[in-house]
Structure formats: C-alpha cells, structure tokens
Design an enzyme around this catalytic site. Sequence first.
Site, PDB file in Angstrom:
ATOM      1  N   THR A  58      22.401 103.162  90.775  1.00  0.00           N
ATOM      2  CA  THR A  58      20.980 104.073  91.426  1.00  0.00           C
ATOM      3  C   THR A  58      20.686 103.071  92.408  1.00  0.00           C
ATOM      4  O   THR A  58      21.197 102.673  93.190  1.00  0.00           O
ATOM      5  CB  THR A  58      19.937 103.311  90.096  1.00  0.00           C
ATOM      6  OG1 THR A  58      18.144 103.569  91.368  1.00  0.00           O
ATOM      7  CG2 THR A  58      19.710 101.879  90.423  1.00  0.00           C
ATOM      8  N   ASP A  79      17.805 103.873  93.645  1.00  0.00           N
ATOM      9  CA  ASP A  79      17.018 103.039  94.061  1.00  0.00           C
ATOM     10  C   ASP A  79      17.188 101.884  94.651  1.00  0.00           C
ATOM     11  O   ASP A  79      16.793 100.945  95.416  1.00  0.00           O
ATOM     12  CB  ASP A  79      15.830 103.184  93.248  1.00  0.00           C
ATOM     13  CG  ASP A  79      15.469 104.664  92.999  1.00  0.00           C
ATOM     14  OD1 ASP A  79      15.064 105.248  93.785  1.00  0.00           O
ATOM     15  OD2 ASP A  79      15.302 104.615  91.658  1.00  0.00           O
TER      16      ASP A  79
HETATM   17  O1  F6P Z   1      17.358 108.027  91.143  1.00  0.00           O
HETATM   18  C1  F6P Z   1      16.268 107.671  90.977  1.00  0.00           C
HETATM   19  C2  F6P Z   1      15.593 109.077  91.159  1.00  0.00           C
HETATM   20  O2  F6P Z   1      15.906 108.503  92.744  1.00  0.00           O
HETATM   21  C3  F6P Z   1      14.110 108.132  92.472  1.00  0.00           C
HETATM   22  O3  F6P Z   1      13.532 107.678  93.185  1.00  0.00           O
HETATM   23  C4  F6P Z   1      12.908 109.350  91.756  1.00  0.00           C
HETATM   24  O4  F6P Z   1      11.463 109.303  91.584  1.00  0.00           O
HETATM   25  C5  F6P Z   1      13.334 109.657  90.647  1.00  0.00           C
HETATM   26  O5  F6P Z   1      15.338 109.034  90.180  1.00  0.00           O
HETATM   27  C6  F6P Z   1      13.740 111.213  90.159  1.00  0.00           C
HETATM   28  O6  F6P Z   1      14.810 111.039  88.924  1.00  0.00           O
HETATM   29  P1  F6P Z   1      15.124 113.448  88.101  1.00  0.00           P
HETATM   30  O7  F6P Z   1      14.707 113.403  89.478  1.00  0.00           O
HETATM   31  O8  F6P Z   1      15.996 112.476  87.925  1.00  0.00           O
HETATM   32  O9  F6P Z   1      13.480 112.839  87.300  1.00  0.00           O
END
Ligand code: F6P
Length: 329
Positions: free
Chosen positions: A133, A135
């Site tokens: 991830t 994050d």
């Molecule tokens: O991959 C993690 C993350 O990028 C977070 O930081 C972000 O809030 C989220 O995913 C957004 O995910 P999606 O675009 O799939 O809703």
Amino acid sequence: MADDIVKIKTIGVLTSGGDSPGMNAAIRAVARAAFHSNINVIGIKHGYYGLINDEFEKLDTHSVSNIIQRGGTTLKSARSEEFRTEEGRAKAAENLKKYEIDALVTIGGDGTFTGANKLSKEHGINVVGVPATIDNDIIGTDETIGYDTALNTALDAIDKIRDTADAHERMFLVEVMGRDTGFIALETGIASGAELALLPEELTHVDEVKEQLHDMLKQQRRSSLVVVAEGDETGGAMKLADNIKDDFSQYDVRVCILGHVQRGGAPTARDRVLASRLGAAAVNVLMEGHSEVMVGVVNNALKITPLRVAISKKKALDHTLIDLARVLR
Ligand code: F6P
C-alpha cells in the site's frame, strides 16, 4: 512454526484494495518462487471479488514475464462488499477447494489482511499476507510495497510546484494521499523543504497554521509550500485554502491535489527489490507451515508477524522525523 517442510501443491495469489507500484513485482516473485519449488500457481483476478466469482487462471512462468517494471496490477484489484459477509467468504472458500488450492497469498493492505484472517479462521484456509500500500501504515514491516515509489512521485511533483511557486512568489497547499496516516506528507515535507507538513496524526489548528506561516513569511520567504495529508483534520488542502486565503491575499494562495498520480507509475528499484523479497518469502513461509501471518522486512531482515497483530493498529509515525521537520523548516 513447523520444522518440517509442508507439502503444498497449489498456491493462489491475489491483489486487493488500493493498488500500489510493485504489486506486479510481488506477483512475479510469488509465482517464480513457487515454480522453483514445483508448486502450481493460480492467479485470482479482481481480488476477493474474483475469489467469490470464480475468476481463476493458472499462471506459468511467461504470465509473469515483463511485469516487474509495471505499475498497477496485472491481476487487477477491487474492493468486495460481499467478501465482508460470512456468506461471501463461504463462497470464496468453496472455490478455493474446487481448484484444490492449498494456500493463498494476499497482496494488499490492512483491509486485505482482515479479510484473509477471517477466511482462514472460518474455513481453515492457509493464508499469508504481503504488505502493499502506498500509505505505509502496516506494522511489522519498515516499508510497504509501493510507498517508496509514491513518495518519489509526490516529491517530483512538489519540486516542480516549488519552482512555479517561487517564480510567482505564491503560497501553495499541496495535498498528498494518506486517509488515516501521514507517512507520505511527513517524508515529502522533509525531502522538499516544505514550510509545513500537516498530518492526520497531529492536531492541526487553523489559527496555529496561520501564525506559523506568518512567522515564516516575516523571514523574507518569497514562496511557501504546505504539504497537507488528505486525512488531515483541516479537511484537506482545498478547505484549508478557503480558511486561510484572506489572511495571505498578497501570496495568491493556490491548491494542487496530487491524487491518484501517486498510485501509478513504474516501481522504484527499492520497491521492486522489496516486492521480490516479500513475494518469495510468502511462498517460503507457507512451505514452512505458517499461516495467518504477514511477511515484512524490519532492519533489513525478513520478519513474520501474525495477521491479527498486523491489523490491530496502524503503524505510528517516527516522532524524531516530526521533530526534525519542525527544526529544519
Ligand atoms: O491506497 C491507499 C489510498 O491511496 C489512500 O491514501 C486513499 O485515501 C485511498 O487509497 C483512496 O482509494 P480509492 O481511490 O481506491 O478510493
């Protein structure tokens, strides 16, 4: 931990949740390490959605050729509401049995691991998690797959924004990803020399932000750059700009939201190596008889963490880095 090598004939592999650069390198490593030990590999498309809806395909060495350098995930990713239900997980377990899959490698973040843990507890499926991830919020590994790439992508953009901010003597609020954690915001803040980095982990009062910016601008700074994590309690860069722009009208406050650009692109060398190590380690720990664990790298050594521990809390930011950012701004 079992001492004997466990006989595994077939491993399933999937990617789930938000994608991250390096997932393909991890898929490749799982497949190649398994083939090296004469284990079959079945790729499951669209994460848990595909596990429930029978999207299984046998991988061979060519299916994972020429993907180590590619962003995204060749197995695709999805978020599955059905897998959150017991009925959904029962369907997934039936499919795994139908294809005679002895063990499952799940590549993703904490949501992915929560699902894998439940699948194992309810249906006795052997599972191992590979942390991927952008994050970087998973405990049990110094870095998650994709974090380094996202960091460099965001930094490259922020450096460019600094050039134009400087040319026009403007103030820029740059929003980076991080719904719950501020790893990207903190490290890009330090690496770009940002005036401030606003993190979900730290209480942010708009009045204090204004005060700090006023103080810094008094020191002859001509441009300023604030990195804002999307999950910061100020509500993100756009909302913060609305709340401060009248106080800084002479700097023509602008906002740039980096968004999903941070999730794409070719993985850095560091992410490719990390993904290669962790993908191969996942196969090895399954052969050693482990299940319900996550593989990680801590202090450059492989480490196994129970999934229940990995999902119990978010990784904390390094407070020495938060202090450093304050000293250097
Ligand atoms: O991959 C993690 C993350 O990028 C977070 O930081 C972000 O809030 C989220 O995913 C957004 O995910 P999606 O675009 O799939 O809703």
